[in-house]
Design a protein around this motif. Structure first.
Motif, PDB file in Angstrom:
ATOM      1  N   ALA A  90       4.404   7.917 -17.436  1.00 46.77           N
ATOM      2  CA  ALA A  90       4.737   8.889 -18.488  1.00 46.77           C
ATOM      3  C   ALA A  90       6.018   9.639 -18.141  1.00 46.77           C
ATOM      4  O   ALA A  90       6.766  10.036 -19.037  1.00 46.77           O
ATOM      5  N   ASP A  91       6.280   9.801 -16.843  1.00 44.65           N
ATOM      6  CA  ASP A  91       7.491  10.492 -16.392  1.00 44.65           C
ATOM      7  C   ASP A  91       8.654   9.540 -16.148  1.00 44.65           C
ATOM      8  O   ASP A  91       9.668   9.927 -15.566  1.00 44.65           O
ATOM      9  N   SER A  92       8.499   8.283 -16.585  1.00 42.29           N
ATOM     10  CA  SER A  92       9.546   7.248 -16.481  1.00 42.29           C
ATOM     11  C   SER A  92       9.971   6.938 -15.037  1.00 42.29           C
ATOM     12  O   SER A  92      11.120   6.583 -14.774  1.00 42.29           O
ATOM     13  N   VAL A  93       9.037   7.055 -14.097  1.00 40.69           N
ATOM     14  CA  VAL A  93       9.315   6.667 -12.710  1.00 40.69           C
ATOM     15  C   VAL A  93       9.296   5.143 -12.636  1.00 40.69           C
ATOM     16  O   VAL A  93       8.437   4.496 -13.236  1.00 40.69           O
ATOM     17  N   THR A  94      10.244   4.559 -11.914  1.00 35.48           N
ATOM     18  CA  THR A  94      10.308   3.108 -11.761  1.00 35.48           C
ATOM     19  C   THR A  94       9.190   2.640 -10.850  1.00 35.48           C
ATOM     20  O   THR A  94       9.093   3.054  -9.691  1.00 35.48           O
ATOM     21  N   ILE A  95       8.337   1.778 -11.388  1.00 31.44           N
ATOM     22  CA  ILE A  95       7.245   1.163 -10.629  1.00 31.44           C
ATOM     23  C   ILE A  95       7.637  -0.293 -10.430  1.00 31.44           C
ATOM     24  O   ILE A  95       7.934  -0.999 -11.392  1.00 31.44           O
ATOM     25  N   THR A  96       7.664  -0.757  -9.182  1.00 34.79           N
ATOM     26  CA  THR A  96       8.245  -2.073  -8.888  1.00 34.79           C
ATOM     27  C   THR A  96       7.259  -3.224  -8.899  1.00 34.79           C
ATOM     28  O   THR A  96       7.681  -4.381  -8.853  1.00 34.79           O
ATOM     29  N   LYS A  98       2.684  -4.462  -9.447  1.00 32.77           N
ATOM     30  CA  LYS A  98       1.351  -4.136  -9.959  1.00 32.77           C
ATOM     31  C   LYS A  98       0.509  -3.595  -8.817  1.00 32.77           C
ATOM     32  O   LYS A  98       0.753  -3.891  -7.649  1.00 32.77           O
ATOM     33  N   MET A  99      -0.484  -2.815  -9.173  1.00 31.68           N
ATOM     34  CA  MET A  99      -1.370  -2.255  -8.172  1.00 31.68           C
ATOM     35  C   MET A  99      -2.113  -3.379  -7.449  1.00 31.68           C
ATOM     36  O   MET A  99      -2.628  -4.296  -8.078  1.00 31.68           O
ATOM     37  N   GLU A 100      -2.136  -3.275  -6.123  1.00 32.80           N
ATOM     38  CA  GLU A 100      -2.886  -4.215  -5.294  1.00 32.80           C
ATOM     39  C   GLU A 100      -4.122  -3.494  -4.784  1.00 32.80           C
ATOM     40  O   GLU A 100      -4.029  -2.373  -4.281  1.00 32.80           O
ATOM     41  N   VAL A 101      -5.277  -4.137  -4.917  1.00 33.17           N
ATOM     42  CA  VAL A 101      -6.524  -3.553  -4.456  1.00 33.17           C
ATOM     43  C   VAL A 101      -7.080  -4.439  -3.349  1.00 33.17           C
ATOM     44  O   VAL A 101      -7.269  -5.643  -3.546  1.00 33.17           O
ATOM     45  N   VAL A 102      -7.297  -3.843  -2.173  1.00 34.83           N
ATOM     46  CA  VAL A 102      -7.876  -4.540  -1.032  1.00 34.83           C
ATOM     47  C   VAL A 102      -9.020  -3.690  -0.498  1.00 34.83           C
ATOM     48  O   VAL A 102      -9.220  -2.561  -0.957  1.00 34.83           O
ATOM     49  N   SER A 103      -9.738  -4.205   0.481  1.00 35.32           N
ATOM     50  CA  SER A 103     -10.916  -3.482   0.977  1.00 35.32           C
ATOM     51  C   SER A 103     -10.574  -2.085   1.500  1.00 35.32           C
ATOM     52  O   SER A 103     -11.372  -1.162   1.379  1.00 35.32           O
ATOM     53  N   TYR A 104      -9.390  -1.922   2.070  1.00 37.29           N
ATOM     54  CA  TYR A 104      -9.025  -0.633   2.680  1.00 37.29           C
ATOM     55  C   TYR A 104      -8.152   0.240   1.789  1.00 37.29           C
ATOM     56  O   TYR A 104      -7.556   1.204   2.250  1.00 37.29           O
ATOM     57  N   GLY A 105      -8.115  -0.075   0.492  1.00 38.18           N
ATOM     58  CA  GLY A 105      -7.435   0.830  -0.425  1.00 38.18           C
ATOM     59  C   GLY A 105      -6.670   0.152  -1.538  1.00 38.18           C
ATOM     60  O   GLY A 105      -6.736  -1.054  -1.733  1.00 38.18           O
ATOM     61  N   LYS A 106      -5.934   0.979  -2.265  1.00 38.80           N
ATOM     62  CA  LYS A 106      -5.108   0.542  -3.390  1.00 38.80           C
ATOM     63  C   LYS A 106      -3.664   0.876  -3.064  1.00 38.80           C
ATOM     64  O   LYS A 106      -3.373   1.933  -2.497  1.00 38.80           O
ATOM     65  N   PHE A 107      -2.745  -0.020  -3.476  1.00 43.16           N
ATOM     66  CA  PHE A 107      -1.321   0.149  -3.185  1.00 43.16           C
ATOM     67  C   PHE A 107      -0.484  -0.108  -4.430  1.00 43.16           C
ATOM     68  O   PHE A 107      -0.833  -0.947  -5.258  1.00 43.16           O
ATOM     69  N   ILE A 108       0.635   0.597  -4.507  1.00 39.56           N
ATOM     70  CA  ILE A 108       1.671   0.308  -5.507  1.00 39.56           C
ATOM     71  C   ILE A 108       2.983   0.849  -4.957  1.00 39.56           C
ATOM     72  O   ILE A 108       2.983   1.730  -4.096  1.00 39.56           O
ATOM     73  N   HIS A 109       4.089   0.309  -5.450  1.00 39.02           N
ATOM     74  CA  HIS A 109       5.413   0.725  -4.980  1.00 39.02           C
ATOM     75  C   HIS A 109       6.223   1.312  -6.123  1.00 39.02           C
ATOM     76  O   HIS A 109       6.189   0.798  -7.246  1.00 39.02           O
ATOM     77  N   ILE A 110       6.948   2.383  -5.801  1.00 37.81           N
ATOM     78  CA  ILE A 110       7.818   3.041  -6.776  1.00 37.81           C
ATOM     79  C   ILE A 110       9.192   3.241  -6.142  1.00 37.81           C
ATOM     80  O   ILE A 110       9.359   3.043  -4.935  1.00 37.81           O
ATOM     81  N   MET A 111      10.159   3.646  -6.957  1.00 37.05           N
ATOM     82  CA  MET A 111      11.511   3.958  -6.474  1.00 37.05           C
ATOM     83  C   MET A 111      11.805   5.419  -6.754  1.00 37.05           C
ATOM     84  O   MET A 111      11.476   5.937  -7.819  1.00 37.05           O
ATOM     85  N   ASP A 112      12.450   6.072  -5.776  1.00 34.53           N
ATOM     86  CA  ASP A 112      12.887   7.452  -6.024  1.00 34.53           C
ATOM     87  C   ASP A 112      14.296   7.421  -6.619  1.00 34.53           C
ATOM     88  O   ASP A 112      14.903   6.345  -6.739  1.00 34.53           O
ATOM     89  N   PRO A 113      14.855   8.558  -7.027  1.00 33.16           N
ATOM     90  CA  PRO A 113      16.154   8.568  -7.704  1.00 33.16           C
ATOM     91  C   PRO A 113      17.311   8.048  -6.860  1.00 33.16           C
ATOM     92  O   PRO A 113      18.335   7.649  -7.408  1.00 33.16           O
ATOM     93  N   GLU A 114      17.170   8.027  -5.528  1.00 29.94           N
ATOM     94  CA  GLU A 114      18.261   7.542  -4.672  1.00 29.94           C
ATOM     95  C   GLU A 114      18.047   6.117  -4.179  1.00 29.94           C
ATOM     96  O   GLU A 114      18.727   5.655  -3.270  1.00 29.94           O
TER      97      GLU A 114
END
Length: 137
Positions: A90-96, A98-114
């Motif tokens: 909703a805040d237009s953050v770049t998400i690189t 899809k969410m990965e779900v494994v036994s020890y958690g959930k992961f996703i990657h984003i980019m900051d403005p720099e």
């Protein structure tokens, strides 16, 4: 909504990851394996629960940090990753990816403005603590 709850990992590029791991083991006492090392600690909000922070040197040729061209990536521990991702979109953050779900958690990657790639991790510390390897206490 609570977002970042701590540092989940520090990852950096280097010419020779094995040599780096060996140096840190010999000179600073890190109990390293092929991934680096893990620091175990007790969560401040509930000191009966463990938490973990990963330290990992990567090959300077790794593609894992892309599209960032930086030499490092920080993994942040977060609460409720699915809700956070909705807010980030909703805040237009770049998400690189899809969410990965494994036994020890959930992961996703984003980019900051720099152009720094950031790994977000909603941990399942109980399962993470079961992974064989070097837990540094």
């Amino acid at each position: 909504m609570k977002k970042v709850t701590g540092i989940g990992g520090i990852f950096f590029k280097c010419k020779d990851p094995k040599k780096q791991r060996d140096w840190y083991s010999k000179n600073l006492g890190l109990n390293t394996d092929k991934y680096g090392t893990v620091f175990a600690w007790h969560q401040g909000a509930d000191s009966t629960k463990n938490g973990y922070t990963q330290w990992s040197p990567f090959s300077e040729k790794t593609k894992y940090f892309e599209p960032s061209t930086k030499e490092f990536m920080i993994n942040y521990r977060v609460a409720n990753l699915e809700e956070l991702v909705k807010q980030l979109r909703a805040d237009s953050v770049t998400i690189t990816d899809k969410m990965e779900v494994v036994s020890y958690g959930k992961f996703i990657h984003i980019m900051d403005p720099e152009g720094n790639k950031i790994e977000l991790w909603e941990p399942n510390d109980v399962e993470y603590g079961k992974i064989p390897g070097s837990i540094t206490k």
